[in-house]
Design a protein around this motif. Sequence first.
Motif, short mmCIF file in Angstrom:
data_model
loop_
_atom_site.label_atom_id
_atom_site.label_comp_id
_atom_site.label_asym_id
_atom_site.label_seq_id
_atom_site.Cartn_x
_atom_site.Cartn_y
_atom_site.Cartn_z
N ASP A 350 -33.78 28.64 9.84
CA ASP A 350 -33.19 29.70 8.93
C ASP A 350 -32.25 29.11 7.98
N ALA A 351 -32.44 27.91 7.71
CA ALA A 351 -31.84 27.20 6.68
C ALA A 351 -32.63 27.34 5.29
N ASP A 352 -31.89 27.04 4.14
CA ASP A 352 -32.46 27.47 2.95
C ASP A 352 -33.88 26.54 2.50
N ARG A 353 -33.61 25.40 3.54
CA ARG A 353 -34.87 24.56 3.26
C ARG A 353 -34.90 23.75 4.52
N PHE A 354 -36.49 23.71 4.88
CA PHE A 354 -36.58 23.04 6.21
C PHE A 354 -37.94 22.27 6.20
N ALA A 355 -38.35 21.59 6.91
CA ALA A 355 -39.72 20.85 7.36
C ALA A 355 -39.77 20.80 8.54
N ALA A 356 -41.24 21.05 9.02
CA ALA A 356 -41.62 20.72 10.43
C ALA A 356 -43.02 20.36 10.50
N VAL A 357 -43.32 19.58 11.63
CA VAL A 357 -44.78 19.51 11.87
C VAL A 357 -45.26 20.14 13.27
N TYR A 358 -46.46 20.59 13.24
CA TYR A 358 -46.96 21.23 14.16
C TYR A 358 -47.75 20.17 15.13
N LEU A 359 -47.53 20.12 16.60
CA LEU A 359 -48.11 19.00 17.32
C LEU A 359 -48.87 19.77 18.32
N VAL A 360 -50.20 19.26 18.29
CA VAL A 360 -51.15 19.63 19.42
C VAL A 360 -51.48 18.34 20.16
N ASP A 361 -51.11 18.62 21.57
CA ASP A 361 -51.39 17.54 22.49
C ASP A 361 -50.64 16.31 21.95
N GLY A 362 -49.61 16.22 21.50
CA GLY A 362 -48.56 15.17 20.90
C GLY A 362 -48.99 14.67 19.72
N ARG A 363 -50.13 15.39 18.85
CA ARG A 363 -50.44 14.82 17.65
C ARG A 363 -50.20 15.71 16.61
N ALA A 364 -49.78 15.38 15.23
CA ALA A 364 -49.50 16.15 14.17
C ALA A 364 -50.75 16.61 13.60
N THR A 365 -50.73 18.01 13.51
CA THR A 365 -51.91 18.66 12.91
C THR A 365 -51.87 19.37 11.61
N ALA A 366 -50.36 19.56 11.40
CA ALA A 366 -50.19 20.17 10.19
C ALA A 366 -48.52 19.93 9.84
N VAL A 367 -48.33 20.14 8.73
CA VAL A 367 -46.90 19.92 8.35
C VAL A 367 -46.47 21.33 7.45
N VAL A 368 -45.46 22.01 7.91
CA VAL A 368 -45.02 23.18 7.11
C VAL A 368 -43.43 22.89 6.39
N ALA A 369 -43.25 23.24 5.27
CA ALA A 369 -41.84 22.99 4.65
C ALA A 369 -41.64 24.29 3.68
N VAL A 370 -40.23 24.54 3.58
CA VAL A 370 -39.97 25.68 2.79
C VAL A 370 -38.95 24.89 1.88
N ASN A 371 -39.11 24.81 0.51
CA ASN A 371 -38.35 24.19 -0.43
C ASN A 371 -38.05 22.96 -0.26
N HIS A 372 -38.72 22.17 0.28
CA HIS A 372 -38.67 20.64 0.81
C HIS A 372 -39.94 19.81 0.19
N PRO A 373 -40.21 19.77 -0.90
CA PRO A 373 -41.56 19.13 -1.26
C PRO A 373 -41.68 17.58 -0.82
N ARG A 374 -40.43 16.96 -0.67
CA ARG A 374 -40.36 15.55 -0.41
C ARG A 374 -40.88 15.09 0.99
N GLN A 375 -40.23 16.01 1.90
CA GLN A 375 -40.69 16.10 3.38
C GLN A 375 -42.05 16.53 3.76
N VAL A 376 -42.50 17.36 2.98
CA VAL A 376 -43.72 18.00 3.21
C VAL A 376 -45.04 16.87 3.05
N LEU A 377 -44.41 15.86 1.98
CA LEU A 377 -45.44 15.13 1.49
C LEU A 377 -45.47 13.73 2.56
N ALA A 378 -44.34 13.56 3.13
CA ALA A 378 -44.20 12.59 4.26
C ALA A 378 -45.01 13.14 5.50
#
Length: 393
Positions: A350-378
């Motif tokens: 609910d923050a103005d910006r955030f970044a998160a990864v989707y984990l399936v069986d413990g491995r990152a399959t996607a990244v999502v970010a709102v107003n966070h271009p640097r974290q989304v590239l990482a």
Amino acid sequence: MSHDAVVIVGGSLAGLHTAEALRGENWTGPIVVVDADDEPRFDRPPMSKEYLAGTVPDQKLLLRDRARLDGLGATWLLGQAVTAVEPARRVVRLADGRELAYADLVIATGVSPILPRALAVPSAHLLRRKADADRLRQHLRPDRSLIVIGAGFIGLEVAATFRAAGARVDVVEALATPLLRQVGPQVGGALRRIHERAGVVFHLGRQATSVTEQGDGVAVTLDDGARLTADALLVAVGSVPGTAFLEGSGLEVADGVVADGHLQVAPYVHAAGDVVRWPHPLAGRSVRIEHWMTAIEQAKYVAKRIAGTGGDEPFAALPYFWSDQYDRKLQVHGFPSADAHLELLDGDLDADRFAAVYLVDGRATAVVAVNHPRQVLAGRRRVLAELALQEAP
Ligand SMILES: Cc1cc2nc3c(=O)[nH]c(=O)nc-3n(C[C@H](O)[C@H](O)[C@H](O)COP(=O)(O)OP(=O)(O)OC[C@H]3O[C@@H](n4cnc5c(N)ncnc54)[C@H](O)[C@@H]3O)c2cc1C
């Protein structure tokens, strides 16, 4: 009949980029681009955002100006649908009965929006072409109201554009959360709250069962008996791949034209853009992706294959898309899924910006970010590394 031309069916984003990339790969033979539309050069993402809002002029919506197109030295057959393909003879047939022979064929026919019969009143709006955006924009006024059926990206972007202009907006969605399939329940829930704070009224878990025209507006009945009225109706419930012309061709169609890992459909037949389904090595399954960037990456890949300058490895670009709603830029790389576990990298949902990864069986399959271009590239680097790791034998 000489088989020396590359024939590209569909001259919008993927088709145009294929033609350009062929020239970029020093392919000097003839290129013929056929499109059912008189003007396929209009870019689609702004049509639900800044173009709809009226902040981008017509000229800026053009993917290329006439001079650049002419510089390609391609033949453009516009306002001409391809109605059939005969791979054995290496020809396509046009609506006027003419036949074109090809050395290589590229299928880049995209998708078209669905209009379910129950919602098909003459005034219902769909959004795919510039004329659709122009027609919808006539309602973009603070004293108007809009019902949007379907809380996918196009529906939500239009809802945001209309609310930002002060119009009243109702959004009807059959699933419990907006964008559930695209980004899962948590991110979909966060987007719902953003829209609700802006004043959008959601009707979630509800189906629109009928629409009637009423005076200058519409009345929509929901499956719980509720009745909504508004000046305009946008139906944004999904799209169908442009494969009708492949019927009888022997080419495989299954929610898209089916290609192999090299985007090859059959000998001398390739596909690119929203229309193609192919086995993605990193997803471990077959996918069809309706994203702007993927269409361009596929076009470049197919051009290399035709020119013989690359494309030896299967096509494996990680999907990427963005969506602009209000002052938020949502960016997603990879393969988000509704049942993945969401791990926050920064901020909270609910923050103005955030970044998160989707984990399936413990491995990152996607990244999502709102107003966070640097974290989304990482996050993208992490997703690529972890998906590739899984691929190793
Ligand atoms: C309103 C809107 C907003 C969008 N916003 C975003 C966004 O924010 N981010 C994002 O990543 N993606 C977005 N997209 C998706 C993106 O625009 C598509 O991924 C992209 O347009 C795909 O390009 P394409 O060339 O494969 O298909 P299209 O752009 O659909 O082009 C296909 C062309 O094929 C032609 N054609 C079809 N059948 C035939 C036939 N039988 N004969 C001849 N020609 C034919 C059509 O006339 C059309 O010109 C948006 C799409 C829309 C509609």
